[in-house]
Design a protein around this motif. Structure first.
Motif, short mmCIF file in Angstrom:
data_model
loop_
_atom_site.label_atom_id
_atom_site.label_comp_id
_atom_site.label_asym_id
_atom_site.label_seq_id
_atom_site.Cartn_x
_atom_site.Cartn_y
_atom_site.Cartn_z
N TYR A 79 -34.96 12.42 -9.11
CA TYR A 79 -34.61 11.17 -9.79
C TYR A 79 -35.83 10.26 -9.81
O TYR A 79 -36.52 10.07 -8.81
N MET A 80 -36.09 9.67 -10.97
CA MET A 80 -37.25 8.79 -11.14
C MET A 80 -36.78 7.34 -11.07
O MET A 80 -36.03 6.89 -11.94
N GLU A 109 -36.28 3.45 -11.54
CA GLU A 109 -36.52 2.66 -12.73
C GLU A 109 -36.63 1.18 -12.38
O GLU A 109 -36.10 0.73 -11.36
N GLY A 128 -31.31 5.92 -20.87
CA GLY A 128 -32.49 6.61 -20.39
C GLY A 128 -33.24 7.44 -21.41
O GLY A 128 -34.36 7.88 -21.13
N ASN A 186 -36.49 10.01 -21.86
CA ASN A 186 -37.07 10.55 -20.63
C ASN A 186 -36.03 11.40 -19.91
O ASN A 186 -35.03 10.89 -19.41
N THR A 202 -34.93 10.49 -16.33
CA THR A 202 -34.44 9.13 -16.13
C THR A 202 -33.06 8.97 -16.75
O THR A 202 -32.78 9.47 -17.83
N SER A 246 -30.68 14.58 -20.55
CA SER A 246 -31.31 14.30 -19.26
C SER A 246 -30.95 15.41 -18.28
O SER A 246 -29.93 16.08 -18.42
N TYR A 258 -28.78 11.28 -9.26
CA TYR A 258 -28.53 10.13 -10.12
C TYR A 258 -27.45 9.24 -9.51
O TYR A 258 -27.61 8.01 -9.45
N SER A 277 -28.60 5.41 -9.06
CA SER A 277 -28.44 4.57 -10.24
C SER A 277 -27.89 3.19 -9.88
O SER A 277 -26.92 3.07 -9.13
#
Length: 291
Positions: free
Chosen positions: A118-119, A121, A177, A180, A183, A193, A205, A209
């Motif tokens: 998970y990136m 944000e 998202g 990406n 994301t 995703s 996520y 999130s």
């Protein structure tokens, strides 16, 4: 060949019934099912098994049949009756019309790309998306499509997380998202995703999130509501490989779930009767949060 399979189904159905639990020739699947039911004070009172042939090939006097077995279990627990259903892909081999082999076919595991995590944000208040999760619609979708595939969506060979994402979307969860893939949570035409379709990515996520579709981890399955999600790490190695959605409760208030890949309906949440189960299994319980 069809007659032989039907006779096999009839014999196996008898082995699932709780009153026959002392038989010595019990089908291993029936043993797992009976033991799991016994642990939660439930009885399997009737079983019906039907088959659907998916592919049939012949060579000389050998015949190979890929088929789906549809199990329907009538389960009684504390005076409450409910129907559990499950689909199993199997491979049977015949020689001169006699059955010589019959085994479960295990789906290919969807491999998680090694760099996918998970990136984080930069989430701000102005980015928030208001929504109210409609649990009833999510459950209705899970009931409608548990054993078939909505043509509106792409179908994956390992479809469990894609199915859960569709259920969440049907309940009004907002996508975000794009484009990406690492994301957010989204599906756009032929792109998606990682969290939409990969079990481990959806679990990450949910844990991270802070806007759009959000979930809160709870400590036990009895805290889950209809439309909530359970994530499974069968091997206990930290990589989650299955997801289900809560569609009912048993007589003790514990979740019954629907799922794809191992297509099932109103199955007891713990999956102790699954061939994928190991003593090292770990679970994550997520309740969906309105925004």
């Amino acid at each position: 060949m069809r007659v032989v399979l039907q006779e096999l189904f009839t014999k196996r159905a008898e082995q699932f019934v709780s009153t026959n639990r002392n038989r010595h020739d019990t089908f291993s699947k029936a043993e797992r099912k009976l033991e799991a039911a016994s642990r939660r004070s439930a009885d399997i009172v009737k079983v019906n098994i039907t088959g659907k042939i998916m592919k049939n090939t012949s060579e000389d006097e050998f015949e190979t049949v890929k088929y789906q077995a549809h199990y329907q279990y009538l389960i009684k627990q504390r005076g409450k009756l409910y129907l559990e259903e499950e689909i199993e892909d199997r491979l049977a081999k015949f020689y001169k019309g006699s059955l010589i082999q019959d085994e479960e076919m295990f789906p290919i595991q969807f491999q998680v790309p090694p760099a996918v995590e998970y990136m984080p944000e930069n989430e701000t208040q102005r980015d928030r998306i208001s929504y109210q999760y409609d649990r009833l619609k999510a459950v209705q979708y899970a009931e409608r499509w548990w054993n078939s595939y909505n043509p509106v969506y792409k179908r994956f060979e390992n479809d469990c997380t894609n199915f859960i994402s569709q259920c969440l979307r049907s309940g009004g969860a907002p996508m975000r998202g794009y484009p990406n893939r690492g994301t957010g949570w989204w599906l756009q035409t032929n792109n998606w995703s990682y969290s939409w379709a990969i079990a481990h990515s959806l679990r990450l996520y949910f844990s991270n999130s802070k806007l759009g579709l959000r979930a809160q981890e709870v400590g036990s399955p009895d805290q889950l509501l209809l439309g909530d999600v359970i994530c499974y790490d069968f091997e206990g190695d930290g990589r989650f490989n299955h997801n289900t959605i809560v569609t009912g409760k048993d007589a003790y208030g514990l979740p019954l779930v629907n799922a794809h890949t191992y297509n099932s309906r109103q199955r007891y949440w713990a999956y102790e009767d699954s061939s994928a189960y190991t003593p090292n299994i770990k679970y994550k319980f997520f309740t969906i949060v309105d925004e």
